[in-house]
Design a protein around this motif. Sequence first.
Motif, PDB file in Angstrom:
ATOM      1  N   ASN A  27       1.002  -0.967  -0.436  1.00  0.00           N
ATOM      2  CA  ASN A  27       0.479  -0.070   0.322  1.00  0.00           C
ATOM      3  C   ASN A  27       0.527   0.864  -0.125  1.00  0.00           C
ATOM      4  O   ASN A  27       1.499   1.717   1.299  1.00  0.00           O
ATOM      5  CB  ASN A  27      -0.644   0.303   1.098  1.00  0.00           C
ATOM      6  CG  ASN A  27      -1.882  -0.676   1.010  1.00  0.00           C
ATOM      7  OD1 ASN A  27      -2.822  -1.342   0.287  1.00  0.00           O
ATOM      8  ND2 ASN A  27      -1.577  -2.241   2.291  1.00  0.00           N
ATOM      9  N   PRO A  28       1.247   1.809  -1.374  1.00  0.00           N
ATOM     10  CA  PRO A  28       2.448   2.504  -1.331  1.00  0.00           C
ATOM     11  C   PRO A  28       1.585   4.424  -0.795  1.00  0.00           C
ATOM     12  O   PRO A  28       2.882   5.001  -0.496  1.00  0.00           O
ATOM     13  CB  PRO A  28       2.873   2.269  -2.343  1.00  0.00           C
ATOM     14  CG  PRO A  28       2.242   1.824  -3.173  1.00  0.00           C
ATOM     15  CD  PRO A  28       1.533   0.903  -2.121  1.00  0.00           C
ATOM     16  N   TRP A  29       0.544   4.495  -0.821  1.00  0.00           N
ATOM     17  CA  TRP A  29       0.477   5.909  -1.266  1.00  0.00           C
ATOM     18  C   TRP A  29      -0.846   5.915  -0.097  1.00  0.00           C
ATOM     19  O   TRP A  29      -1.441   5.320   0.122  1.00  0.00           O
ATOM     20  CB  TRP A  29      -0.871   5.721  -2.766  1.00  0.00           C
ATOM     21  CG  TRP A  29       0.119   5.914  -3.648  1.00  0.00           C
ATOM     22  CD1 TRP A  29       0.502   5.033  -5.105  1.00  0.00           C
ATOM     23  CD2 TRP A  29       1.011   7.342  -4.291  1.00  0.00           C
ATOM     24  NE1 TRP A  29       1.283   5.920  -5.349  1.00  0.00           N
ATOM     25  CE2 TRP A  29       1.284   7.103  -5.260  1.00  0.00           C
ATOM     26  CE3 TRP A  29       1.170   8.418  -3.583  1.00  0.00           C
ATOM     27  CZ2 TRP A  29       2.148   7.629  -6.092  1.00  0.00           C
ATOM     28  CZ3 TRP A  29       1.552   9.595  -4.356  1.00  0.00           C
ATOM     29  CH2 TRP A  29       2.089   9.143  -5.932  1.00  0.00           C
ATOM     30  N   ASN A 160      -6.285  -0.590   5.542  1.00  0.00           N
ATOM     31  CA  ASN A 160      -6.400   1.075   4.837  1.00  0.00           C
ATOM     32  C   ASN A 160      -6.264   1.675   5.451  1.00  0.00           C
ATOM     33  O   ASN A 160      -6.467   2.786   4.671  1.00  0.00           O
ATOM     34  CB  ASN A 160      -7.366   0.353   3.361  1.00  0.00           C
ATOM     35  CG  ASN A 160      -6.245  -1.001   2.276  1.00  0.00           C
ATOM     36  OD1 ASN A 160      -6.719  -1.803   3.018  1.00  0.00           O
ATOM     37  ND2 ASN A 160      -5.334  -0.428   1.747  1.00  0.00           N
ATOM     38  N   ILE A 161      -7.442   1.621   6.307  1.00  0.00           N
ATOM     39  CA  ILE A 161      -7.648   3.076   7.200  1.00  0.00           C
ATOM     40  C   ILE A 161      -7.289   2.998   8.144  1.00  0.00           C
ATOM     41  O   ILE A 161      -7.539   2.137   9.315  1.00  0.00           O
ATOM     42  CB  ILE A 161      -9.313   2.774   7.452  1.00  0.00           C
ATOM     43  CG1 ILE A 161     -10.162   2.801   5.096  1.00  0.00           C
ATOM     44  CG2 ILE A 161     -10.090   4.150   7.767  1.00  0.00           C
ATOM     45  CD1 ILE A 161     -11.617   2.648   5.458  1.00  0.00           C
ATOM     46  N   GLY A 162      -7.419   4.547   8.323  1.00  0.00           N
ATOM     47  CA  GLY A 162      -6.569   5.148   9.811  1.00  0.00           C
ATOM     48  C   GLY A 162      -6.683   6.123  10.356  1.00  0.00           C
ATOM     49  O   GLY A 162      -7.612   7.073   9.527  1.00  0.00           O
ATOM     50  N   LEU A 163      -6.641   6.741  11.511  1.00  0.00           N
ATOM     51  CA  LEU A 163      -6.987   7.697  12.308  1.00  0.00           C
ATOM     52  C   LEU A 163      -4.961   8.295  12.167  1.00  0.00           C
ATOM     53  O   LEU A 163      -4.176   7.537  13.071  1.00  0.00           O
ATOM     54  CB  LEU A 163      -7.851   8.102  13.667  1.00  0.00           C
ATOM     55  CG  LEU A 163      -7.409   9.326  14.125  1.00  0.00           C
ATOM     56  CD1 LEU A 163      -8.343  10.747  13.876  1.00  0.00           C
ATOM     57  CD2 LEU A 163      -7.398   9.086  15.996  1.00  0.00           C
ATOM     58  N   LYS A 190      -4.760   4.160   3.343  1.00  0.00           N
ATOM     59  CA  LYS A 190      -3.881   3.844   2.513  1.00  0.00           C
ATOM     60  C   LYS A 190      -4.514   3.041   1.031  1.00  0.00           C
ATOM     61  O   LYS A 190      -5.092   2.162   0.758  1.00  0.00           O
ATOM     62  CB  LYS A 190      -3.414   2.280   3.369  1.00  0.00           C
ATOM     63  CG  LYS A 190      -1.689   3.226   3.977  1.00  0.00           C
ATOM     64  CD  LYS A 190      -0.842   2.663   4.659  1.00  0.00           C
ATOM     65  CE  LYS A 190      -1.610   1.608   5.471  1.00  0.00           C
ATOM     66  NZ  LYS A 190      -0.422   0.693   5.865  1.00  0.00           N
ATOM     67  N   PHE A 191      -3.549   3.253  -0.240  1.00  0.00           N
ATOM     68  CA  PHE A 191      -3.378   2.161  -1.734  1.00  0.00           C
ATOM     69  C   PHE A 191      -3.177   2.327  -1.966  1.00  0.00           C
ATOM     70  O   PHE A 191      -1.721   2.803  -2.100  1.00  0.00           O
ATOM     71  CB  PHE A 191      -4.920   2.994  -1.821  1.00  0.00           C
ATOM     72  CG  PHE A 191      -4.449   4.568  -2.533  1.00  0.00           C
ATOM     73  CD1 PHE A 191      -4.177   5.023  -3.886  1.00  0.00           C
ATOM     74  CD2 PHE A 191      -4.705   5.617  -1.617  1.00  0.00           C
ATOM     75  CE1 PHE A 191      -4.231   5.719  -3.898  1.00  0.00           C
ATOM     76  CE2 PHE A 191      -3.905   6.668  -1.721  1.00  0.00           C
ATOM     77  CZ  PHE A 191      -3.945   6.961  -3.199  1.00  0.00           C
ATOM     78  N   GLY A 192      -2.950   1.442  -3.393  1.00  0.00           N
ATOM     79  CA  GLY A 192      -2.363   1.320  -4.403  1.00  0.00           C
ATOM     80  C   GLY A 192      -1.391  -0.424  -4.365  1.00  0.00           C
ATOM     81  O   GLY A 192      -2.186  -1.249  -3.232  1.00  0.00           O
ATOM     82  N   GLY A 193      -0.394  -0.418  -4.720  1.00  0.00           N
ATOM     83  CA  GLY A 193       0.600  -1.295  -4.967  1.00  0.00           C
ATOM     84  C   GLY A 193       1.628  -1.699  -6.201  1.00  0.00           C
ATOM     85  O   GLY A 193       0.837  -0.984  -7.560  1.00  0.00           O
TER      86      GLY A 193
END
Length: 452
Positions: A27-29, A160-163, A190-193
């Motif tokens: 999840n590079p982005w 992928n999701i956080g605070l 976070k997304f991508g790969g």
Amino acid sequence: MKNLSRLLFAMLLVLGYSNVNAQDENNPWQITIGANAVDFYPTGENAPLGDTFDEFFNAEDHWNILPSLSTISVSKYIGDGFTFGVAGSLNKIDKWGDASVDDLSYYAVDGTIKYSLQNLFNSNTFEPYLGAGGGYTWVDEVGAGTINGTLGLNVWFNENIGLTLQSAYKHAFEDYLQTHFQHTVGISIKFGGADTDGDGIYDKDDACPDVAGLEAFNGCPDTDGDGIEDSKDSCPNEAGLAEFNGCPDADGDGVADKDDNCPTVAGLKALAGCPDADGDGVTDADDSCVNTAGPAANKGCPWPDTDGDGVLDKDDNCVDVKGTVANNGCPEVSDEVQKQLNEYAKTILFDTGKSTIKTQSAAVLGDIIKILKEYPNSKFTVEGHTDSVGSEKLNQRLSDSRANSVKEYLVKNGIDAFRLSALGYGESKPIDSNKTRKGRANNRRVEINLAK
């Protein structure tokens, strides 16, 4: 509008930054959207401003908070725990230390290199990080460059999701802009790969990351387009049917072409897809009497076979007893008989280190002879084996000698010599461990096996 333009500029700057290595490889982005608070009080300057970290948490008196969407950042994983990102932020300033000011506009663009401390805490949920970088900040249209130090924490709800909670110390290079803190809270995604094979499916979700494939098969290919992925397709380059693991059946006889000896003519599974018009078990192509049933030995033409074992009487060495073709019409040695032979054979005893058979082995040798005489057309191999004690050369010689001793005994007691052969294997074929007394005893043995 001008502030929004600068935010958009920051976004485009990061999205265009595509030549760094692919948050982690999967999840590079990361994009973070949230609100920020600016604190001009703890800057280390003279009164009315306090020393650094004075009243750090005095949000009511010193923090300028814009609760709506006021911060956006985008970052990309570089490698070894490092990420590079750019953030844009907006605010309204009405508290300058202990003083009040008219609503001043505040906007900034900052670039930061961050280092994740997640591995130090061995947690998939809490990710502290440190950062350093710089940027440019405008207050009421007057701007100055800053150098920034950052401390933050990502709390990940899932992959992928956080605070994200962050405090940045921004040291200004110009006297007209005070050094200050900027605190941020936001939701991060976070997304991508990486997509090594370029099939549009990220490697982390791709079952075949090095070969372009289809989403329906988790990134694995279906070269012939028959709806069966190549790894499960017995004929990956030729479209076929699921019931034949992706192989075709051109003549529709239920035998896949690859296994069908007559792929263009419907036939029988038992005959590898070839037809048998007279039902005698001989394919029409090999049957000299296509419409008259006969044995295969006579190319499908009728001849006497008294015991019905498929061996013509003229070739049957046991005319009245059903046998097998392989054994010239005589009974075949079954697995049970073979097992019994070796149960007897392993109890044959020899003098220690010699090939002479002990007299107490006469009874069991008699049992072996009875079995061999029941199968007069079968040939057998007498095999000698030793344990690993002693030299390999000596063990080979001893196993040869013992095998020949047993053969000679059997020949002297009524078994035709042409039916027997003797062979020693030395210590090369153990059936048990040579590290224990019991194992070595099991390895010192004679076997009598059907010659094939």
